[in-house]
Write a protein that holds these residues in place. Structure first.
Motif, PDB file in Angstrom:
ATOM      1  N   ILE A  72       0.830  -1.276   0.071  1.00  0.00           N
ATOM      2  CA  ILE A  72      -0.065  -0.182  -0.100  1.00  0.00           C
ATOM      3  C   ILE A  72       0.918   1.276   0.023  1.00  0.00           C
ATOM      4  CG2 ILE A  72      -1.552   1.398   1.392  1.00  0.00           C
ATOM      5  CD1 ILE A  72      -3.134  -1.250   2.350  1.00  0.00           C
ATOM      6  N   LYS A  73       1.912   1.143   0.947  1.00  0.00           N
ATOM      7  CA  LYS A  73       2.732   2.352   0.741  1.00  0.00           C
ATOM      8  C   LYS A  73       3.613   2.755  -0.430  1.00  0.00           C
ATOM      9  CE  LYS A  73       6.587   4.383   3.927  1.00  0.00           C
ATOM     10  NZ  LYS A  73       7.229   4.048   4.890  1.00  0.00           N
ATOM     11  N   LEU A  74       3.932   1.524  -1.147  1.00  0.00           N
ATOM     12  CA  LEU A  74       4.490   1.504  -2.323  1.00  0.00           C
ATOM     13  C   LEU A  74       3.554   2.209  -3.794  1.00  0.00           C
ATOM     14  CD1 LEU A  74       6.735  -1.551  -2.776  1.00  0.00           C
ATOM     15  CD2 LEU A  74       7.315   0.577  -2.992  1.00  0.00           C
ATOM     16  N   GLY A  75       2.148   2.013  -3.157  1.00  0.00           N
ATOM     17  CA  GLY A  75       1.129   2.315  -4.190  1.00  0.00           C
ATOM     18  C   GLY A  75       0.869   1.259  -5.056  1.00  0.00           C
ATOM     19  N   LYS A  84      -8.913  -5.133  -8.770  1.00  0.00           N
ATOM     20  CA  LYS A  84      -9.630  -3.902  -8.419  1.00  0.00           C
ATOM     21  C   LYS A  84      -8.661  -3.300  -7.487  1.00  0.00           C
ATOM     22  CE  LYS A  84     -13.289  -5.708  -5.378  1.00  0.00           C
ATOM     23  NZ  LYS A  84     -14.718  -5.338  -5.309  1.00  0.00           N
ATOM     24  N   TYR A  85      -8.013  -4.175  -6.812  1.00  0.00           N
ATOM     25  CA  TYR A  85      -7.160  -3.611  -5.498  1.00  0.00           C
ATOM     26  C   TYR A  85      -5.631  -3.442  -6.180  1.00  0.00           C
ATOM     27  CZ  TYR A  85     -10.957  -5.350  -2.709  1.00  0.00           C
ATOM     28  OH  TYR A  85     -12.287  -5.669  -2.375  1.00  0.00           O
ATOM     29  N   LEU A  86      -5.396  -3.634  -7.219  1.00  0.00           N
ATOM     30  CA  LEU A  86      -3.949  -3.518  -7.755  1.00  0.00           C
ATOM     31  C   LEU A  86      -3.789  -2.178  -8.837  1.00  0.00           C
ATOM     32  CD1 LEU A  86      -2.903  -7.283  -8.531  1.00  0.00           C
ATOM     33  CD2 LEU A  86      -2.139  -5.743  -6.547  1.00  0.00           C
ATOM     34  N   ASN A  87      -2.667  -1.603  -8.732  1.00  0.00           N
ATOM     35  CA  ASN A  87      -2.393  -0.638  -9.660  1.00  0.00           C
ATOM     36  C   ASN A  87      -1.338  -1.270 -10.484  1.00  0.00           C
ATOM     37  OD1 ASN A  87      -0.807   1.657 -10.972  1.00  0.00           O
ATOM     38  ND2 ASN A  87      -1.024   2.728  -9.147  1.00  0.00           N
ATOM     39  N   ASN A 132       0.198 -11.348 -13.305  1.00  0.00           N
ATOM     40  CA  ASN A 132      -0.616 -11.779 -14.282  1.00  0.00           C
ATOM     41  C   ASN A 132      -2.044 -12.247 -13.870  1.00  0.00           C
ATOM     42  OD1 ASN A 132       0.930 -10.476 -16.336  1.00  0.00           O
ATOM     43  ND2 ASN A 132       1.875 -12.551 -16.854  1.00  0.00           N
ATOM     44  N   GLU A 133      -1.890 -13.286 -13.078  1.00  0.00           N
ATOM     45  CA  GLU A 133      -3.217 -14.133 -12.615  1.00  0.00           C
ATOM     46  C   GLU A 133      -4.035 -13.066 -11.718  1.00  0.00           C
ATOM     47  OE1 GLU A 133      -2.099 -17.571 -10.256  1.00  0.00           O
ATOM     48  OE2 GLU A 133      -2.059 -18.943 -11.912  1.00  0.00           O
ATOM     49  N   ALA A 134      -3.394 -12.364 -10.926  1.00  0.00           N
ATOM     50  CA  ALA A 134      -4.111 -11.275 -10.237  1.00  0.00           C
ATOM     51  C   ALA A 134      -4.677 -10.174 -10.887  1.00  0.00           C
ATOM     52  CB  ALA A 134      -3.229 -10.786  -8.884  1.00  0.00           C
TER      53      ALA A 134
END
Length: 538
Positions: free
Chosen positions: A365-368, A461-464, A450-452
């Protein structure tokens, strides 16, 4: 030659190397007898009466000498682990027998031809091995079946059959899924006296907790492993090959401490190779050219008299962390700290794993990389998002085998099926004298990313996506310590630089160990103790 003569009560590699007490193996045999008696006490009255009328023998065979493929080249022999646990025998082709009522112990040695002495040296006699391994008798392996048959009958002219049960080892290693197959006898009459169900779970459970002799030896293994890691850390530079770092570790551990073997294939993954969990195999033999700024993941462990260590250090090749490297590294170190705040008897290992995942997610989360919005970190853990970036379990039992036995036994929590959790090598409740590794990690593995990010993934939806893909060349960070559970907490046997300041100080030429411990939460209790092998500064 290994130091162990008629007058000695220990094994060592000579000079000032660690002295392994012979009592270690006698203590292990006594533990087996005690655990067997405890198992009998829980049997039904009818079973107990039958067992009391029987003579019960544990029979186990050691590892065999082998050659490479069809050649006559003999790889360096390393004893089979269960056999080593009970007898401590270094040589191949031995067998052993323990009377579980009296403790009477017999070794069976191969009957070698006199010509053996020309190539391999003096042929030792049974009385010499009897003294060396502190057993009651030594016979030859071609006498095993005759000896066992003699036990089946009374002595004298009117030989009558007596109650005898020969316990053989058979079972599946829950860590490797490989089966330990029982020995076979050419005399088929022995089959009626054998049992393959009783011994395996009892002997495996014996190995789950360690004796004081084992704990001392394993502490030593982790301390010399730590020292070798520090030496490697100081001397790894951009421009080197990964295998040169591997060679530094092996040389230091062997030259200074007599550690001829390592416990497993050394992993020296630099740059993107740090994301390959078991890098260093035959197809990728630590052969990358280390680049300036690479994050280096070094997972190596010394072994001494078949007991080992398993330690991982991660650091930038040039000795200075970038801002991104600091966030990733601190996230993994915080995962260790979180677990260490929990470790004590009665704690569930599964809960420790999830606590580590929470810290990994916080770092992301801190990494974005992770954008959680209103979703809590604990909810993300339960959704198994952490397994995308830490796909392995928190750690494993360690002892004679790096991934030691006993992770999943009847009567304990069985393996789970969820992502990440199915990779846990145990889910047991912690007990005093268990020895485990604590090895959280954070990796950017393209396949899992890639799977996520797949269209059907509930994690997408939780990944940048842009941010996470920009880090696919990062590799990974893993920090791994060996810890022993004590009556009210734990002791960390690993004495490596862990904080960012410690790592940068050592890599810039600073001495190790330090005068003071700047992070007591890591429980490196012997870090500044002058009785450790670290009395010589690296």
């Amino acid at each position: 030659m290994t130091e162990a003569n008629v007058s000695s009560s220990f094994f060592s590699m000579g000079l000032s190397t660690y002295k392994v007490p012979k009592k270690l193996f006698a203590t292990n045999r006594e533990k087996l007898r005690r655990k067997f008696a405890e198992a009998n006490s829980e049997s039904s009255a009818k079973e107990k009466q039958s067992q009391q009328q029987q003579r019960v023998i544990c029979y186990i065979e050691g590892g065999n000498a082998d050659t490479r493929n069809d050649s006559d080249h003999e790889p360096i022999f390393r004893q089979e682990s269960f056999f080593h646990y009970l007898f401590g025998v270094k040589e191949p082709d031995f067998k052993g027998c323990i009377d579980l009522s009296t403790g009477h112990t017999i070794l069976f040695m191969p009957r070698l031809p006199q010509e053996y002495a020309i190539v391999m040296g003096k042929v030792k006699q049974p009385d010499e091995f009897c003294v060396e391994y502190d057993v009651d008798e030594v016979k030859y392996t071609d006498e095993v079946e005759e000896y066992l048959m003699q036990l089946c009958f009374t002595e004298g002219g009117d030989r009558e059959e007596v109650g005898l049960k020969i316990l053989l080892l058979q079972g599946t290693n829950s860590d490797s899924s490989k089966e330990y197959k029982p020995p076979t006898f050419s005399n088929k009459k022995l089959a009626k006296y054998t049992d393959t169900a009783i011994l395996f779970p009892i002997l495996v459970e014996c190995r789950v907790t360690k004796s004081s002799f084992e704990l001392d030896l394993m502490r030593h293994c982790s301390e010399i492993t730590s020292l070798a890691h520090v030496f490697t850390m100081k001397n790894t530079k951009p421009g080197m090959m990964e295998y040169q770092s591997e060679s530094l570790f092996k040389h230091y551990a062997y030259y200074n401490f007599g550690s001829r073997h390592v416990g497993y294939t050394s992993i020296c993954g630099c740059g993107p190779n740090g994301a390959v969990l078991h890098y260093g195999h035959a197809g990728a033999p630590n052969d990358r050219h280390i680049q300036d700024g690479d994050m280096c993941l070094m997972d190596m462990g010394a072994e001494y008299f078949c007991y080992g260590s398993d330690v991982t250090c991660s650091y930038p090749s040039n000795g200075k962390f970038t801002d991104i490297q600091k966030i990733v590294y601190e996230g993994v170190l915080n995962a260790q700290r979180s677990v260490y705040s929990m470790l004590k008897p009665g704690v569930c290992w599964l809960h420790c794993h999830k606590a580590a995942e929470e810290e990994i997610i916080k770092a992301l989360i801190k990494l974005g990389v992770i954008v959680n919005g209103s979703t809590s970190v604990k909810d993300l853990v339960e959704m198994r998002l952490g397994a995308t970036f830490m796909p392995h379990g928190l750690g494993h039992f360690i002892g004679i085998d790096t991934h030691d036995v006993g992770g999943y036994l009847p009567g304990h929590q069985q393996r789970m099926s969820q992502n990440g959790l199915r990779s846990l090598r145990t889910c047991r409740i912690l007990e005093k004298d268990m020895v485990l590794t604590v090895e959280p990690g954070l990796y950017f593995i393209e396949h899992l990313v890639n799977e996520a990010l797949g269209e059907k993934s509930n994690l997408k939806k939780y990944l940048n996506e842009e941010k996470v893909r920009s880090l696919l060349s990062f590799g990974g960070v893993r920090l791994e310590d060996v810890v022993a559970i004590t009556k009210d907490g734990f002791e960390n046997y690993t004495i490596c630089p862990r904080t960012i300041n410690e790592v940068e100080m050592v890599m810039s030429g600073g001495k190790w160990p330090p005068v003071t411990d700047v992070d007591p939460s890591l429980m490196r209790t012997r870090l500044t103790n002058t009785c450790t092998p670290l009395t010589t500064y690296v």
